[in-house]
Design an enzyme around this catalytic site. Structure first.
Site, PDB file in Angstrom:
ATOM      1  N   ARG A  71      17.084 -36.354  22.504  1.00 43.81           N
ATOM      2  CA  ARG A  71      15.964 -37.821  22.965  1.00 43.81           C
ATOM      3  C   ARG A  71      15.504 -38.375  21.732  1.00 43.81           C
ATOM      4  NH1 ARG A  71      13.397 -36.268  28.467  1.00 43.81           N
ATOM      5  NH2 ARG A  71      13.485 -38.352  28.583  1.00 43.81           N
TER       6      ARG A  71
ATOM      7  N   CYS B 124      13.270 -32.408  23.679  1.00 47.72           N
ATOM      8  CA  CYS B 124      12.709 -30.977  24.380  1.00 47.72           C
ATOM      9  C   CYS B 124      13.843 -31.043  25.414  1.00 47.72           C
ATOM     10  CB  CYS B 124      12.119 -32.404  25.428  1.00 47.72           C
ATOM     11  SG  CYS B 124      13.345 -33.367  26.801  1.00 47.72           S
TER      12      CYS B 124
ATOM     13  N   LYS C 194       8.329 -41.207  40.409  1.00 48.41           N
ATOM     14  CA  LYS C 194       7.709 -40.864  39.543  1.00 48.41           C
ATOM     15  C   LYS C 194       8.144 -41.553  38.176  1.00 48.41           C
ATOM     16  CE  LYS C 194       9.390 -37.519  36.327  1.00 48.41           C
ATOM     17  NZ  LYS C 194       9.973 -38.099  34.901  1.00 48.41           N
TER      18      LYS C 194
ATOM     19  N   ARG D 121       5.175 -32.026  38.171  1.00 47.16           N
ATOM     20  CA  ARG D 121       5.146 -33.041  37.174  1.00 47.16           C
ATOM     21  C   ARG D 121       6.116 -34.546  37.918  1.00 47.16           C
ATOM     22  NH1 ARG D 121       7.129 -32.818  31.198  1.00 47.16           N
ATOM     23  NH2 ARG D 121       7.073 -34.891  31.438  1.00 47.16           N
TER      24      ARG D 121
HETATM   25  C1  EPZ Z   1      14.504 -41.646  31.921  1.00 47.56           C
HETATM   26  O1  EPZ Z   1      14.828 -41.301  29.843  1.00 47.56           O
HETATM   27  C2  EPZ Z   1      14.259 -40.501  33.069  1.00 47.56           C
HETATM   28  N1  EPZ Z   1      12.605 -40.466  32.461  1.00 47.56           N
HETATM   29  C3  EPZ Z   1      14.810 -39.849  32.904  1.00 47.56           C
HETATM   30  O2  EPZ Z   1      14.290 -38.616  33.807  1.00 47.56           O
HETATM   31  C4  EPZ Z   1      16.094 -39.684  33.030  1.00 47.56           C
HETATM   32  O3  EPZ Z   1      17.280 -38.578  32.744  1.00 47.56           O
HETATM   33  C5  EPZ Z   1      16.890 -40.589  32.310  1.00 47.56           C
HETATM   34  O4  EPZ Z   1      16.803 -42.237  31.768  1.00 47.56           O
HETATM   35  C6  EPZ Z   1      18.172 -41.074  31.911  1.00 47.56           C
HETATM   36  O5  EPZ Z   1      18.175 -41.678  33.697  1.00 47.56           O
HETATM   37  C7  EPZ Z   1      11.601 -41.214  32.978  1.00 47.56           C
HETATM   38  O6  EPZ Z   1      12.339 -42.670  33.002  1.00 47.56           O
HETATM   39  C8  EPZ Z   1      10.539 -41.768  32.591  1.00 47.56           C
HETATM   40  P1  EPZ Z   1      17.255 -42.711  28.763  1.00 47.56           P
HETATM   41  P2  EPZ Z   1      14.701 -41.851  29.108  1.00 47.56           P
HETATM   42  O7  EPZ Z   1      16.834 -43.608  26.986  1.00 47.56           O
HETATM   43  O8  EPZ Z   1      14.398 -43.237  29.321  1.00 47.56           O
HETATM   44  C9  EPZ Z   1      19.819 -41.378  24.432  1.00 47.56           C
HETATM   45  C10 EPZ Z   1      13.530 -36.793  34.938  1.00 47.56           C
HETATM   46  O9  EPZ Z   1      13.862 -35.363  35.295  1.00 47.56           O
HETATM   47  N2  EPZ Z   1      18.890 -41.433  23.470  1.00 47.56           N
HETATM   48  O10 EPZ Z   1      18.137 -43.709  29.169  1.00 47.56           O
HETATM   49  O11 EPZ Z   1      13.477 -40.881  27.917  1.00 47.56           O
HETATM   50  C11 EPZ Z   1      19.187 -40.366  24.706  1.00 47.56           C
HETATM   51  O12 EPZ Z   1      19.198 -39.152  23.822  1.00 47.56           O
HETATM   52  C12 EPZ Z   1      13.778 -37.305  33.441  1.00 47.56           C
HETATM   53  O13 EPZ Z   1      12.385 -37.612  35.952  1.00 47.56           O
HETATM   54  C13 EPZ Z   1      19.109 -41.908  22.195  1.00 47.56           C
HETATM   55  O14 EPZ Z   1      20.237 -41.499  21.809  1.00 47.56           O
HETATM   56  O15 EPZ Z   1      16.725 -41.586  29.633  1.00 47.56           O
HETATM   57  C14 EPZ Z   1      20.009 -39.803  26.136  1.00 47.56           C
HETATM   58  O16 EPZ Z   1      21.111 -38.890  26.271  1.00 47.56           O
HETATM   59  C15 EPZ Z   1      14.125 -36.209  32.261  1.00 47.56           C
HETATM   60  N3  EPZ Z   1      17.961 -43.045  22.056  1.00 47.56           N
HETATM   61  C16 EPZ Z   1      20.523 -40.853  26.414  1.00 47.56           C
HETATM   62  O17 EPZ Z   1      20.345 -42.384  25.202  1.00 47.56           O
HETATM   63  C17 EPZ Z   1      16.956 -43.481  21.787  1.00 47.56           C
HETATM   64  O18 EPZ Z   1      16.325 -44.156  21.372  1.00 47.56           O
HETATM   65  C18 EPZ Z   1      19.869 -41.725  27.779  1.00 47.56           C
HETATM   66  O19 EPZ Z   1      18.499 -41.758  27.641  1.00 47.56           O
HETATM   67  C19 EPZ Z   1      17.152 -43.641  23.669  1.00 47.56           C
HETATM   68  C20 EPZ Z   1      17.816 -42.928  24.681  1.00 47.56           C
END
Ligand code: EPZ
Length: 430
Positions: free
Chosen positions: A130, A125, A22, A407
């Site tokens: 996030r 969320c 996904k 999902r």
């Molecule tokens: C991706 O989310 C995945 N979703 C998530 O999968 C997964 O948990 C996550 O990566 C971490 O591996 C998809 O690929 C669609 P991040 P993403 O940006 O890209 C912070 C599942 O269950 N951050 O790597 O949204 C953020 O808050 C899901 O399938 C900022 O602070 O994750 C988090 O603490 C849930 N500012 C950390 O970085 C930003 O602009 C990592 O988030 C972006 C992120």
């Protein structure tokens, strides 16, 4: 609302086919916006999030032809041909972004190819706040003008984006994907430092290259992208879902079963396999996939800390907590990626698990048995951990709010039932 009802205790035996990922499919679908030629994606899973992304792109004017299911790269999955030549809107509305945060992935491609995007700001969320500040800051480094107005990101780059040096202060999967897509059509070279190296990012990069993008450093933390004027159509098969694979690996282990994860790739979840092997689970690579076996002997307690890839994935933390719950001795699971990703803990405790959370760590003291209960969770992986707990618990477990599972797990109850689990979906109203 549908429920999943499980009567636990059956060891799982058989074969579980693993779908396309996904979290790779969603950015790959957004990548179709980068070209006016068709992108053919195969091995797409049948999931609610894929339908939401299709709905979002369709509303923008992307035509999506569904080519049925096809065998591609050894996998059986859905095929979409996405054609963004007739794009009529560059807006991602609140109604869809609210349903799926990954909608933010249209921002980079829209801005790069059309010079404008209006994307609803995703709110917080269940697993954390996030924010998307790192996506926006990186796009500004590439010359985008960004304003926040009425809950929307209004982004403009009337003369196109320009290459730049993007250094992510934190590793972000979605941020890396958004900027990588944007950089393919920017003027000049973009360097993305401290980039995410998740297999889903690598899969996107390979697809972009087959669309004509010039990317070096794929699989490393520094991506160098030479912008090109145009990307062309391509064909790409989505990489296998390492989290679906890991979740069923835990199902096999925790029930004392023997399951072949068909199409699974051990190299994508080495960190999880290492922890499971340390806990006494037998995992072997076979020509058709990955086999997970656990004999009747006890599972040993273990420690794991979530980290960006190739570290232990946050998306496996909840499922591994079920393994820890029935292990011998104490385990510690530390969550470093999201600030609120222990919502499964109170539900597992209701099923008899002994878990104490101290800040970012959960101390899990193994118990001889879990018992069935009515449970529910507020996110996808937490919900899947409750199904796993139900498979091993004595008596009946009813997992509510099944839409979270839909999902991210295709035909979950069918796949588990085919291996001997007593599990069924009870259709509800609304
Ligand atoms: C991706 O989310 C995945 N979703 C998530 O999968 C997964 O948990 C996550 O990566 C971490 O591996 C998809 O690929 C669609 P991040 P993403 O940006 O890209 C912070 C599942 O269950 N951050 O790597 O949204 C953020 O808050 C899901 O399938 C900022 O602070 O994750 C988090 O603490 C849930 N500012 C950390 O970085 C930003 O602009 C990592 O988030 C972006 C992120």
């Amino acid at each position: 609302m549908d429920k999943i009802v499980i009567r636990g205790g059956n060891p799982l035996h058989g074969t579980i086919p693993i779908c396309g990922a996904k979290n790779a499919a969603l950015p790959l679908m957004a990548a179709a916006l980068l070209s006016d030629e068709p992108l053919r994606l195969s091995n797409l899973p049948h999931l609610a999030d894929i339908s939401t992304m299709a709905h979002l792109l369709g509303d923008m004017g992307v035509s999506i032809a569904m080519d049925g299911d096809a065998q591609d790269g050894g996998h059986m999955g859905r095929v979409f041909v996405l054609d963004a030549s007739g794009l009529k809107s560059t807006t991602a509305p609140y109604e869809l972004v609210r349903r799926m945060r990954a909608s933010i992935l249209v921002l980079g491609p829209l801005l790069a190819r059309h010079g404008h995007a209006r994307v609803s700001l995703p709110g917080g969320c269940a697993i954390g706040t996030r924010p998307v500040d790192l996506h926006l800051k990186a796009l500004q480094t590439m010359g985008a003008q960004i304003e926040l107005s009425e809950g929307y990101i209004e982004a403009h780059a009337p003369n196109g984006l320009s290459g730049g040096h993007v250094l992510f202060s934190n590793i972000t999967v979605g941020g890396t994907e958004n900027i990588l897509m944007a950089a393919t059509l920017a003027k000049g070279e973009t360097i993305i430092a401290n980039a995410a190296r998740e297999p889903e990012v690598i899969d996107l990069a390979h697809c972009l290259v087959s669309m004509g993008a010039k990317i070096e450093g794929i699989g490393t933390d520094t991506l160098r992208v030479q912008g090109v004027d145009k990307l062309h159509g391509a064909k790409h098969a989505v990489v296998v879902d390492r989290i679906e694979m890991g979740s069923y690996a835990v199902a096999a282990a925790v029930t004392g079963g023997d399951v072949l994860l068909k199409g699974g790739r051990a190299d994508l979840i080495e960190s999880v396999i290492n922890v499971m092997r340390g806990a006494g689970v037998e995992i072997t690579e076979e020509p058709g996939g990955v086999r997970v076996r656990h004999k009747k002997s006890a599972i040993l307690g273990f420690d794991a800390m979530t980290e960006p890839y190739p570290g232990f994935p946050t998306d496996m933390q909840a499922q591994m907590m079920v393994l820890a719950s029935v292990a011998e001795g104490a385990s510690m699971l530390t969550e470093t990626i999201f600030e609120n990703r222990f919502m499964h803990v109170p539900e597992l405790v209701r099923m008899g698990a002994n878990i104490n959370v101290h800040g970012r760590s959960a101390i899990v003291r193994g118990v001889p048995k879990l018992s069935g209960a009515q449970v529910m969770a507020t996110d996808l992986r937490a919900s899947s951990s409750l199904v796993l707990a139900g498979l091993v618990a004595e008596g009946e477990t009813v997992v509510n709010r099944v839409y979270h599972l839909d999902r991210g797990y295709e035909r979950l109850e069918e796949k588990l039932a085919a291996c001997g689990a007593e599990i069924e979906r009870v259709r509800g109203e609304g």
